[in-house]
Write an enzyme that holds these catalytic residues in place. Sequence first.
Site, short mmCIF file in Angstrom:
data_model
loop_
_atom_site.label_atom_id
_atom_site.label_comp_id
_atom_site.label_asym_id
_atom_site.label_seq_id
_atom_site.Cartn_x
_atom_site.Cartn_y
_atom_site.Cartn_z
N CYS A 197 -8.87 -3.01 -11.56
CA CYS A 197 -8.51 -2.02 -10.80
C CYS A 197 -7.14 -2.46 -9.85
O CYS A 197 -6.90 -1.48 -9.27
CB CYS A 197 -9.63 -1.47 -9.75
SG CYS A 197 -9.78 -2.86 -8.54
N HIS B 128 0.86 -1.35 -0.02
CA HIS B 128 -0.14 -0.06 -0.18
C HIS B 128 0.74 1.46 -0.11
O HIS B 128 0.51 2.15 -0.57
CB HIS B 128 -1.15 -0.25 1.14
CG HIS B 128 -2.31 -0.95 0.94
ND1 HIS B 128 -2.20 -2.28 1.19
CD2 HIS B 128 -3.31 -0.83 0.24
CE1 HIS B 128 -3.34 -3.22 0.74
NE2 HIS B 128 -3.71 -2.09 0.04
N ASN C 78 -3.79 -7.09 -7.83
CA ASN C 78 -2.91 -7.14 -6.65
C ASN C 78 -2.92 -8.37 -5.87
O ASN C 78 -2.11 -9.17 -5.48
CB ASN C 78 -2.88 -6.07 -5.99
CG ASN C 78 -2.76 -4.63 -6.73
OD1 ASN C 78 -2.42 -4.86 -7.89
ND2 ASN C 78 -3.14 -3.58 -6.23
N ASP C 79 -4.13 -8.75 -5.48
CA ASP C 79 -4.24 -9.82 -4.51
C ASP C 79 -4.51 -11.10 -5.10
O ASP C 79 -4.02 -12.23 -4.94
CB ASP C 79 -5.69 -9.77 -3.67
CG ASP C 79 -5.28 -8.73 -2.41
OD1 ASP C 79 -4.44 -8.97 -1.67
OD2 ASP C 79 -5.97 -7.79 -2.13
N GLU D 207 -10.56 -10.92 -6.61
CA GLU D 207 -9.23 -10.84 -6.34
C GLU D 207 -8.65 -12.24 -5.40
O GLU D 207 -7.64 -12.23 -5.10
CB GLU D 207 -8.82 -9.75 -5.35
CG GLU D 207 -9.86 -9.51 -4.42
CD GLU D 207 -9.80 -8.25 -3.55
OE1 GLU D 207 -8.57 -7.67 -3.77
OE2 GLU D 207 -10.68 -7.82 -2.79
N ARG E 248 -11.24 3.42 -2.70
CA ARG E 248 -10.70 2.56 -1.19
C ARG E 248 -11.00 3.37 -0.09
O ARG E 248 -10.41 4.08 0.56
CB ARG E 248 -9.20 2.48 -1.19
CG ARG E 248 -8.48 1.51 -2.38
CD ARG E 248 -7.08 1.33 -2.13
NE ARG E 248 -6.45 0.32 -2.79
CZ ARG E 248 -5.76 0.33 -4.03
NH1 ARG E 248 -5.54 1.53 -4.51
NH2 ARG E 248 -5.38 -0.49 -4.58
N ARG F 175 2.56 -10.10 -1.36
CA ARG F 175 2.66 -8.79 -2.07
C ARG F 175 3.40 -7.88 -1.36
O ARG F 175 3.98 -6.95 -2.14
CB ARG F 175 1.25 -8.21 -2.47
CG ARG F 175 0.33 -7.80 -1.32
CD ARG F 175 -0.89 -7.48 -1.74
NE ARG F 175 -1.15 -6.11 -2.07
CZ ARG F 175 -2.34 -5.45 -2.25
NH1 ARG F 175 -3.28 -6.45 -2.23
NH2 ARG F 175 -2.47 -4.13 -2.61
C1 PEP Z 1 -6.30 -5.51 -5.75
O1 PEP Z 1 -6.13 -6.36 -4.76
O2 PEP Z 1 -5.75 -5.71 -6.67
C2 PEP Z 1 -6.75 -4.43 -5.26
C3 PEP Z 1 -7.19 -3.48 -6.34
O3 PEP Z 1 -7.20 -3.87 -4.04
P1 PEP Z 1 -5.91 -3.68 -2.80
O4 PEP Z 1 -4.88 -3.19 -3.49
O5 PEP Z 1 -6.59 -2.59 -2.11
O6 PEP Z 1 -6.05 -4.66 -1.90
MG MG Z 2 -7.15 -6.45 -3.08
#
Ligand code: PEP
Ligand code: MG
Length: 563
Positions: free
Chosen positions: A494, A182, A446-447, A423, A289, A457
Amino acid sequence: MIGTPVNEGIAIAKPFIFRKEAISITEEKSSSYEQEQEKLYDAIDKAREQITSLKELAAEKMGKENIFDAHLSILEDPMLIDMLDKALKDGLPAAAAVDRAKKELTAIFEKIPDPYIKARIADIDDITERLIRIILGKPKEDLALIDQPVVLIARDLTPSETIGLNENVKGIITETGSATSHAAILAKALGLPAVVGEEGIIDKAKDADLVILDTIDDNIIFNPTQQELEIYTVKQAKYEDERKRLMLYAGREAITKDGKKIKVYANIGSLEEWQVAQKYGAEGIGLFRTEFLYMQNDHFPTEDEQFEVYKEITQQGGEEIILRILDIGGDKNLPYYDFPKEMNPFLGNRAVRFLLKNPDVFKAQLKAALRAAVYGNLKIMYPMISSIEELHEANKILQQCKDELKQNGIAYKESMEVGIMVEIPSAAIMADVLARYVDFFSIGTNDLCQYTLAVDRTNALVKELYKPHEPAILRLIRHVTKAGADFEVPVGVCGEMAGEPIYTKWLIGAGVTELSMSAASIPRIKEIIINTTYDECKELVAKTNSLFNANDIENELKESAIC
Ligand code: PEP
Ligand code: MG
């Protein structure tokens, strides 16, 4: 440079080391009661000054009454002052007196059943640590108080620490973390060059007066020579020119040469970020978010408090506003909620799992969103859906919220669209079933990447394994877009993949119709879309379908980003 660059750019500034090393009060030597009392009162005065400045700085973002009011009132609390005085009279030196008072005060607060009062324990920790650090001459670094241009250097940055970052931070280097942690996402949102996972950087920065951070050619130079300084100043100016050139794409519509329209949206965490995002050409909000709203607070924001924020964002937001329901847990904690310790927080009580166990928190947010949706095209999506049951459970609570609002005669939008984040691999695999019950999918790469490849990650040690172009990930994405096409459910992305130029054509070719990203990435992604054709994108997908090695795929994708 060994770390991962997360945002292109060049920063030239003083290094600012954000230290979070542990403090030990045993180092402290005791003198007389009077001297210790003076030390303590000086520390209280300094702490008050610091907190008052923080409160003023936070006022713009969090409102006039904010988390620092609670800190000030604890600092002035007569019970705390009495405890401190007694500890000094018992012969303890100032820092040890604060430590004892902290334990006594915490013990009292722990016995009070009211969760709001209990939550003050985090504030007591914060205040007493601040006092002890002042007394021991190891002051707490407040990022919000940085008052000259710096490159911020830290072991790591938690989401709550980054809340206070101001415009004097020109770049970020952290020893831990990866491109989708993050802290990295925040750096992108702010358009700052950053490097994460740069092990040993604090040691190197210790005696430096100036640092050059170049994330275009991956260089970090401490105390540059005059010649280096000149070279990088010129390079920085050239880069700024390129940025200006790309900005010409910001205001254009993202349509391929053969007429395929792609929605290019922004990921944001606050209204201020949306204001920045519009300058980069964001047409809507693909991921709001909402957890930052919770993290900046000193209590779970009430339905009314949230309604005001969502209403404003709905009125000011673009053609669509996708509000993600609270994704807390994992690496995102709340200062006022005591999360039980977990061995694997990313696999634990996170996002919708937390919400289903805390229906009051869930309902307050759902009701606020339903009410705000009256004012525009606000949609919601549930994070971390892993099964059909979870989706049904969440929708059941949504229905209860609608019923309660109706009973109370409160206006809300009955037809508010509801989507899910895809995700978790199980959701991607079941996309053809889930598609029957949702209005849209948003793939959180991302997840999805972290859980499919079993690669943390945030862990720099395994960052070379974190490859969104692994054929397994691409297959899952194609499976989701196919389900979307079969059931007429639009599919967006996203995760950070959406803002990476090498993936743009592939994602479009795979059937993704909306890309939502950190704002600063938008002009470059629009440039790629405007200069390609949908056919070319589909050909690229066909080509990669027969490749099973991530490196071969990466080479194809890299070539596709040249324009
Ligand atoms: C993701 O997991 O790709 C996502 C957009 O959510 P975050 O990065 O907030 O976990
Ligand atoms: Mg996520």
